[in-house]
Design an enzyme around this catalytic site. Structure first.
Site, PDB file in Angstrom:
ATOM      1  N   SER A  42       0.867  -1.187   0.000  1.00 20.41           N
ATOM      2  CA  SER A  42       0.000   0.000   0.000  1.00 20.41           C
ATOM      3  C   SER A  42       0.899   1.230   0.000  1.00 20.41           C
ATOM      4  O   SER A  42       2.049   1.177   0.454  1.00 20.41           O
ATOM      5  CB  SER A  42      -0.864  -0.008   1.264  1.00 20.41           C
ATOM      6  OG  SER A  42      -1.533   1.230   1.426  1.00 20.41           O
TER       7      SER A  42
ATOM      8  N   TYR B  65      -1.795   0.326  10.890  1.00 25.62           N
ATOM      9  CA  TYR B  65      -1.998  -0.181   9.523  1.00 25.62           C
ATOM     10  C   TYR B  65      -0.764   0.111   8.665  1.00 25.62           C
ATOM     11  O   TYR B  65      -0.264  -0.763   7.946  1.00 25.62           O
ATOM     12  CB  TYR B  65      -3.254   0.443   8.896  1.00 25.62           C
ATOM     13  CG  TYR B  65      -3.441   0.038   7.455  1.00 25.62           C
ATOM     14  CD1 TYR B  65      -3.709  -1.282   7.128  1.00 25.62           C
ATOM     15  CD2 TYR B  65      -3.306   0.975   6.426  1.00 25.62           C
ATOM     16  CE1 TYR B  65      -3.856  -1.667   5.803  1.00 25.62           C
ATOM     17  CE2 TYR B  65      -3.456   0.597   5.099  1.00 25.62           C
ATOM     18  CZ  TYR B  65      -3.728  -0.730   4.796  1.00 25.62           C
ATOM     19  OH  TYR B  65      -3.859  -1.116   3.481  1.00 25.62           O
TER      20      TYR B  65
HETATM   21  C1  8X3 Z   1      -5.030   1.579   1.407  1.00 22.11           C
HETATM   22  C2  8X3 Z   1      -4.561   2.950   1.100  1.00 22.11           C
HETATM   23  O1  8X3 Z   1      -4.372   5.360   1.874  1.00 22.11           O
HETATM   24  O2  8X3 Z   1      -6.292   4.098   2.649  1.00 22.11           O
HETATM   25  O3  8X3 Z   1      -4.003   0.697   1.618  1.00 22.11           O
HETATM   26  O4  8X3 Z   1      -4.141   3.655   3.558  1.00 22.11           O
HETATM   27  S1  8X3 Z   1      -4.855   4.032   2.368  1.00 22.11           S
END
Ligand code: 8X3
Length: 261
Positions: free
Chosen positions: A149, A162
């Site tokens: 990501s 995350y």
């Molecule tokens: C997803 C992109 O910018 O929402 O992995 O973290 S974000």
């Protein structure tokens, strides 16, 4: 499925998190490229529907589906034993399963959210990869594509854990590439920005909040990422696209999004 049929199409792709979003869209792309498919996810019914759709579009496609929670290491080990005949043809592992849970500041964060993100995005990916590697090494060729990501390169408020999990995916991708050097196995990290899938609904457990994430802007689609993966895996075998950052045109960084009023 007879052993003979398993040998008909030699290229097998294993996709985690295949029941929806990027995983499901990539399954369709790979079917078009002549791969056999081994699709895993927690939701067996969704996988069965996808299997029917794929077999309608590609009548000669070999596709197997199995309910698998990649955070259960014992179940992952058992899965690899069960599908050993198919996995002898493994050429591509798409580590797509992953999720975000919550967007709280660390001081407000929930242990359960952190636990499921780290268990899935980091340890689950490692569990599957570790079991898949003997098959790729035995075949002396292959490709591991990790779904990272932009959150694995840049951090935003409320995203610390995350982002940390996706930084880990990036580190694991680079480390794998080094450890596998000379083994003819490519390793790629795909790093999308905002993609309109179930991602935000899972993150917030709330459809209204999820809709707000994409309000007034045009996000990427799962198909956009799937097409990119199809391009990456179909480069000649001496070409390894190591990493790709893909934002929607309406997003300049993890914190800059252009929206109409
Ligand atoms: C997803 C992109 O910018 O929402 O992995 O973290 S974000």
């Amino acid at each position: 499925m007879s052993a003979f049929r398993i040998e008909v199409r030699m290229k097998l792709a294993l996709i985690t998190g295949a029941s929806a979003g990027i995983g499901a869209a990539t399954a369709a792309e790979l079917a078009g490229l002549g791969y056999s498919l081994l699709l895993v996810a927690r939701r067996k019914e969704r996988l069965s529907i996808l299997q029917d759709q794929l077999q309608t579009s590609y009548p000669n496609l070999q596709v197997w589906t199995e309910s698998l929670d990649i955070t259960n290491h014992g179940a992952v080990v058992d899965f690899f034993k069960k599908y050993e005949p198919q996995l002898k043809s493994l050429e591509l592992l798409l580590n797509n399963a992953g999720l975000a849970k919550g967007a709280d500041k660390v001081q407000d964060g929930l242990w359960a959210d952190w636990d499921v993100m780290i268990e899935t995005n980091v340890k689950g990916l490692l569990s599957v990869t570790r079991q898949a590697l003997p098959f790729l090494l035995a075949n002396k060729k292959g490709h591991i594509v990790n779904i990272g990501s932009v959150a694995g390169r840049w951090i935003y408020p409320g995203g610390a854990v995350y982002c940390a999990s996706k930084f880990a995916v990036r580190a694991l991708t680079e480390g794998l590439r080094m450890d596998l050097l000379g083994k003819n196995i490519r390793v790629t990290n795909i790093e999308p920005g905002m993609v309109h899938t179930e991602f935000s609904r899972v993150r917030f457990s709330d459809q209204t909040k999820a809709d707000q994430v994409y309000a007034g802007m045009k996000p990427l689609t799962a198909a956009d990422i799937a097409e990119t993966i199809a391009w990456v895996v179909s480069r000649p075998s001496h070409v390894n696209i190591q990493e790709l950052v893909i934002y929607p045109t309406d997003q300049a960084s993890v914190r800059d999004v252009s929206r109409t009023e």
